[in-house]
Design an enzyme around this catalytic site. Sequence first.
Site, PDB file in Angstrom:
ATOM      1  N   LYS A  65       0.189  -8.392 -27.198  1.00 16.53           N
ATOM      2  CA  LYS A  65       1.243  -9.386 -27.428  1.00 16.53           C
ATOM      3  C   LYS A  65       1.709  -9.994 -26.103  1.00 16.53           C
ATOM      4  O   LYS A  65       1.578  -9.359 -25.049  1.00 16.53           O
ATOM      5  CB  LYS A  65       2.415  -8.752 -28.178  1.00 16.53           C
ATOM      6  CG  LYS A  65       3.194  -7.758 -27.362  1.00 16.53           C
ATOM      7  CD  LYS A  65       4.486  -7.320 -28.053  1.00 16.53           C
ATOM      8  CE  LYS A  65       5.217  -6.326 -27.165  1.00 16.53           C
ATOM      9  NZ  LYS A  65       6.484  -5.854 -27.635  1.00 16.53           N
TER      10      LYS A  65
ATOM     11  N   LYS B 286       5.971   2.585 -23.620  1.00 19.84           N
ATOM     12  CA  LYS B 286       6.780   2.421 -22.406  1.00 19.84           C
ATOM     13  C   LYS B 286       6.834   3.700 -21.584  1.00 19.84           C
ATOM     14  O   LYS B 286       6.901   3.646 -20.365  1.00 19.84           O
ATOM     15  CB  LYS B 286       8.194   1.936 -22.748  1.00 19.84           C
ATOM     16  CG  LYS B 286       8.190   0.495 -23.228  1.00 19.84           C
ATOM     17  CD  LYS B 286       9.535  -0.149 -23.047  1.00 19.84           C
ATOM     18  CE  LYS B 286       9.444  -1.640 -23.330  1.00 19.84           C
ATOM     19  NZ  LYS B 286      10.750  -2.280 -23.355  1.00 19.84           N
TER      20      LYS B 286
ATOM     21  N   LYS C 145       6.779  -9.285 -21.255  1.00 19.38           N
ATOM     22  CA  LYS C 145       7.143  -9.187 -19.840  1.00 19.38           C
ATOM     23  C   LYS C 145       6.622  -7.896 -19.249  1.00 19.38           C
ATOM     24  O   LYS C 145       6.198  -7.851 -18.096  1.00 19.38           O
ATOM     25  CB  LYS C 145       8.673  -9.200 -19.695  1.00 19.38           C
ATOM     26  CG  LYS C 145       9.297 -10.529 -19.951  1.00 19.38           C
ATOM     27  CD  LYS C 145      10.812 -10.417 -20.080  1.00 19.38           C
ATOM     28  CE  LYS C 145      11.244  -9.955 -21.453  1.00 19.38           C
ATOM     29  NZ  LYS C 145      12.674 -10.067 -21.741  1.00 19.38           N
TER      30      LYS C 145
END
Length: 333
Positions: free
Chosen positions: A195, A112, A198
Amino acid sequence: MSERKSVLSCIQPTGDIHYGNYFGAVKNWVQLQEKYDTLYGVVNYHAMTMPYNPKKLIENTWELVYNLLALGIEYDNLFIQSLIPEHAELCWVFNNFASFGRVENMTQFKDKSQSTSDGFISVGLYDYPVLQAADILIYKAHYVPVGEDQRQHLELTREIANRFNNQVGKEYFVLPETLHTATPKIRSTADPTRKMSKSAGEKHYISIFSDENRIRKQIRSAVTDTGETPEGQMSEGVANLFELLKAADAQDVYDHFMSTYKAGSLRYSELKDAVADTLVALSAQFSEKKAEIISDKREVKYRIKQSSSEIRKIAQKTLFEVKELCGLINVKY
Ligand code: TYM
């Protein structure tokens, strides 16, 4: 005091809920309600760790509440994290029991922190897994039903609990165990090497509450072969379509296509149609339930504030005990 073991899990209000969330975690949450004392949180503090829009956060938080209720979570088991600020206070305590090097090595933090649009990496993003440990341990949960991607965070949670127990000289916290479904990692249909999620962008997740056409379109364009699958092996994309059938309990359909695959006569278009039909039927059922729920949003909000305030009592008790154990001056509220 209940004799039943306790279960806790949480989900971030960062946008649509998708079939990765459902098949990897929430479907299990619904079933666990029968046998365990279950608590499920909409973790809005966690959703602040990446750049976000405050108006959107409130909308997403309530929307996720409606969605979880529509999927079968019971009111009494559901809370909103910011209504239980003790989570954040316990996080601070745990910051002192969490190893800097271990937190720095969390893969979610690495992924992230590389994907922020303006290069800004918040301390919140770094501290995220410590807050997650607080979410779990504040309720002394025995089991935490999550997808495969949360494995590392659960390990860290156990480490924090262990260090805390050692330092205060008491087996105070339960070391929680992870529970996975039979499908702990649903892949993106657009790129089966990653995976379903979002954060990767719209085409990488299939929203449960999106319209039929969009679901069909997404499944129709699912990648079945990236050209990298070794001879004789099923590609990740095709395996993912089978996983979706399995996760949706469409066992007969699964068996039928598996035998055509083994016979060498599988047609991808037919498999895709079957997967799309299965998901569309499920989504229709959930949407119907959601329509009922949102017919009285005020009532839903009232009930969730009530349940959060009941659940908060458990958190307050733990925090009181933790502060005593840690040598912090304390009063009972
Ligand atoms: P979140 O909000 O990303 O996802 C919620 C749940 O869905 C699972 N999941 C998946 N499972 C299988 N395949 C996928 N493609 C997939 N994508 C998501 C996740 O594993 C998760 O169980 N850090 C957590 C939220 C959290 C939490 C907690 C969880 C905060 N505090 C305490 C458990 C306990 C997260 O970001 O989940």
